[in-house]
Design a protein around this motif. Sequence first.
Motif, PDB file in Angstrom:
ATOM      1  N   TRP A 140       4.447 -29.976 -38.760  1.00 53.49           N
ATOM      2  CA  TRP A 140       3.254 -29.582 -39.342  1.00 53.49           C
ATOM      3  C   TRP A 140       3.185 -30.758 -40.647  1.00 53.49           C
ATOM      4  O   TRP A 140       1.855 -30.932 -40.916  1.00 53.49           O
ATOM      5  N   LEU A 141       4.194 -31.078 -41.092  1.00 56.30           N
ATOM      6  CA  LEU A 141       4.256 -31.955 -42.227  1.00 56.30           C
ATOM      7  C   LEU A 141       3.610 -33.253 -41.736  1.00 56.30           C
ATOM      8  O   LEU A 141       3.054 -33.765 -42.834  1.00 56.30           O
ATOM      9  N   GLY A 142       3.526 -33.707 -40.576  1.00 60.90           N
ATOM     10  CA  GLY A 142       2.904 -34.715 -39.904  1.00 60.90           C
ATOM     11  C   GLY A 142       1.474 -34.866 -40.420  1.00 60.90           C
ATOM     12  O   GLY A 142       0.827 -35.851 -40.229  1.00 60.90           O
ATOM     13  N   ALA A 143       0.875 -33.576 -40.431  1.00 65.78           N
ATOM     14  CA  ALA A 143      -0.519 -33.496 -40.568  1.00 65.78           C
ATOM     15  C   ALA A 143      -1.051 -34.083 -42.012  1.00 65.78           C
ATOM     16  O   ALA A 143      -2.091 -34.364 -42.241  1.00 65.78           O
ATOM     17  N   VAL A 144       0.164 -33.919 -43.071  1.00 68.92           N
ATOM     18  CA  VAL A 144      -0.411 -33.995 -44.372  1.00 68.92           C
ATOM     19  C   VAL A 144      -0.003 -35.813 -44.475  1.00 68.92           C
ATOM     20  O   VAL A 144      -0.736 -36.373 -45.440  1.00 68.92           O
ATOM     21  N   THR A 145       0.698 -36.476 -43.797  1.00 69.57           N
ATOM     22  CA  THR A 145       1.062 -37.687 -43.830  1.00 69.57           C
ATOM     23  C   THR A 145      -0.386 -38.792 -43.973  1.00 69.57           C
ATOM     24  O   THR A 145      -0.352 -39.668 -44.814  1.00 69.57           O
ATOM     25  N   PRO A 146      -1.373 -38.628 -42.984  1.00 70.05           N
ATOM     26  CA  PRO A 146      -2.282 -39.299 -43.217  1.00 70.05           C
ATOM     27  C   PRO A 146      -3.314 -39.349 -44.493  1.00 70.05           C
ATOM     28  O   PRO A 146      -3.860 -40.257 -44.897  1.00 70.05           O
ATOM     29  N   ILE A 147      -3.087 -38.015 -45.416  1.00 71.83           N
ATOM     30  CA  ILE A 147      -3.472 -38.115 -46.616  1.00 71.83           C
ATOM     31  C   ILE A 147      -3.143 -39.177 -47.398  1.00 71.83           C
ATOM     32  O   ILE A 147      -3.816 -39.909 -48.191  1.00 71.83           O
ATOM     33  N   GLY A 148      -1.700 -39.454 -47.429  1.00 69.78           N
ATOM     34  CA  GLY A 148      -1.329 -40.277 -48.308  1.00 69.78           C
ATOM     35  C   GLY A 148      -1.692 -41.737 -47.649  1.00 69.78           C
ATOM     36  O   GLY A 148      -1.816 -42.632 -48.503  1.00 69.78           O
ATOM     37  N   GLY A 149      -1.698 -41.771 -46.464  1.00 69.44           N
ATOM     38  CA  GLY A 149      -2.187 -43.230 -45.992  1.00 69.44           C
ATOM     39  C   GLY A 149      -3.657 -43.565 -46.418  1.00 69.44           C
ATOM     40  O   GLY A 149      -4.067 -44.671 -46.593  1.00 69.44           O
ATOM     41  N   VAL A 150      -4.642 -42.490 -46.645  1.00 79.16           N
ATOM     42  CA  VAL A 150      -5.726 -42.521 -47.007  1.00 79.16           C
ATOM     43  C   VAL A 150      -5.651 -43.085 -48.598  1.00 79.16           C
ATOM     44  O   VAL A 150      -6.305 -43.962 -49.229  1.00 79.16           O
ATOM     45  N   ALA A 151      -4.700 -42.427 -49.235  1.00 82.25           N
ATOM     46  CA  ALA A 151      -4.562 -43.077 -50.582  1.00 82.25           C
ATOM     47  C   ALA A 151      -4.158 -44.541 -50.738  1.00 82.25           C
ATOM     48  O   ALA A 151      -4.564 -45.120 -51.505  1.00 82.25           O
ATOM     49  N   PHE A 152      -3.302 -44.873 -49.682  1.00 85.77           N
ATOM     50  CA  PHE A 152      -2.757 -46.254 -49.705  1.00 85.77           C
ATOM     51  C   PHE A 152      -4.190 -47.130 -49.593  1.00 85.77           C
ATOM     52  O   PHE A 152      -4.179 -48.160 -50.198  1.00 85.77           O
ATOM     53  N   LEU A 153      -4.933 -46.796 -48.512  1.00 84.21           N
ATOM     54  CA  LEU A 153      -5.995 -47.482 -48.263  1.00 84.21           C
ATOM     55  C   LEU A 153      -6.965 -47.732 -49.511  1.00 84.21           C
ATOM     56  O   LEU A 153      -7.390 -48.740 -49.716  1.00 84.21           O
ATOM     57  N   ILE A 154      -7.178 -46.564 -50.313  1.00 83.73           N
ATOM     58  CA  ILE A 154      -8.083 -46.611 -51.427  1.00 83.73           C
ATOM     59  C   ILE A 154      -7.405 -47.670 -52.433  1.00 83.73           C
ATOM     60  O   ILE A 154      -8.100 -48.483 -53.026  1.00 83.73           O
ATOM     61  N   GLY A 155      -6.099 -47.418 -52.557  1.00 85.41           N
ATOM     62  CA  GLY A 155      -5.404 -48.327 -53.542  1.00 85.41           C
ATOM     63  C   GLY A 155      -5.626 -49.852 -53.098  1.00 85.41           C
ATOM     64  O   GLY A 155      -5.597 -50.668 -54.100  1.00 85.41           O
ATOM     65  N   TRP A 156      -5.338 -50.264 -51.965  1.00 83.78           N
ATOM     66  CA  TRP A 156      -5.593 -51.554 -51.518  1.00 83.78           C
ATOM     67  C   TRP A 156      -7.265 -51.820 -51.595  1.00 83.78           C
ATOM     68  O   TRP A 156      -7.546 -53.061 -52.091  1.00 83.78           O
ATOM     69  N   GLY A 157      -8.127 -51.112 -51.506  1.00 83.64           N
ATOM     70  CA  GLY A 157      -9.431 -51.161 -51.293  1.00 83.64           C
ATOM     71  C   GLY A 157      -9.736 -51.519 -52.871  1.00 83.64           C
ATOM     72  O   GLY A 157     -10.661 -52.583 -53.353  1.00 83.64           O
ATOM     73  N   ALA A 158      -9.100 -50.769 -53.956  1.00 81.13           N
ATOM     74  CA  ALA A 158      -9.431 -50.901 -55.328  1.00 81.13           C
ATOM     75  C   ALA A 158      -8.880 -52.319 -55.661  1.00 81.13           C
ATOM     76  O   ALA A 158      -9.487 -52.986 -56.421  1.00 81.13           O
ATOM     77  N   LEU A 159      -7.659 -52.662 -55.130  1.00 79.43           N
ATOM     78  CA  LEU A 159      -7.257 -53.962 -55.649  1.00 79.43           C
ATOM     79  C   LEU A 159      -8.018 -55.265 -55.214  1.00 79.43           C
ATOM     80  O   LEU A 159      -8.101 -55.959 -55.647  1.00 79.43           O
ATOM     81  N   LEU A 160      -8.455 -54.837 -53.841  1.00 80.09           N
ATOM     82  CA  LEU A 160      -9.593 -55.835 -53.251  1.00 80.09           C
ATOM     83  C   LEU A 160     -10.847 -55.990 -54.360  1.00 80.09           C
ATOM     84  O   LEU A 160     -11.063 -57.148 -54.362  1.00 80.09           O
TER      85      LEU A 160
END
Length: 143
Positions: free
Chosen positions: A109-129
């Motif tokens: 079930w920890l795999g269900a948490v992983t995409p939340i971190g992926g979204v954080a990465f996307l927001i980070g890259w979006g902010a850098l953009l």
Amino acid sequence: MLLLTDYTDNTRMAKLFLLASSISGLLAVALGAFGAHGLEAILEPELLDTYQTGVDYHFYHTLALLGVSILLMQNPDVGALRVSGFMFIAGIIVFSGSLYLLAISGVRWLGAVTPIGGVAFLIGWGALLRFAWTVRPASESPS
């Protein structure tokens, strides 16, 4: 104790991200070595691959965080850089951390948490953009 009193609040943030990237890099190397030498014999290949994915993204985003800290030292008043740095830290903790825990514990079930971190990465890259889109080179700045 870190003495940050000589820095403005904005410069403090750059130093915080530099320290965080240094610690994160150290941990990425240690966790990568642990996975390669300590877990290879005890984890199933699928779980070892999961662990390695955590290490890979940990490293990529540690380097991104280092870049953000350098940019923030030169552009201390840019909020998009602060957002980017915090999102990279959150992503490393949630994305890579959940993959490390999943691989070691086998708790799926920890795999269900992983995409939340992926979204954080996307927001980070979006902010850098956003920063990259709006930054003006020093040669174009009004004098």
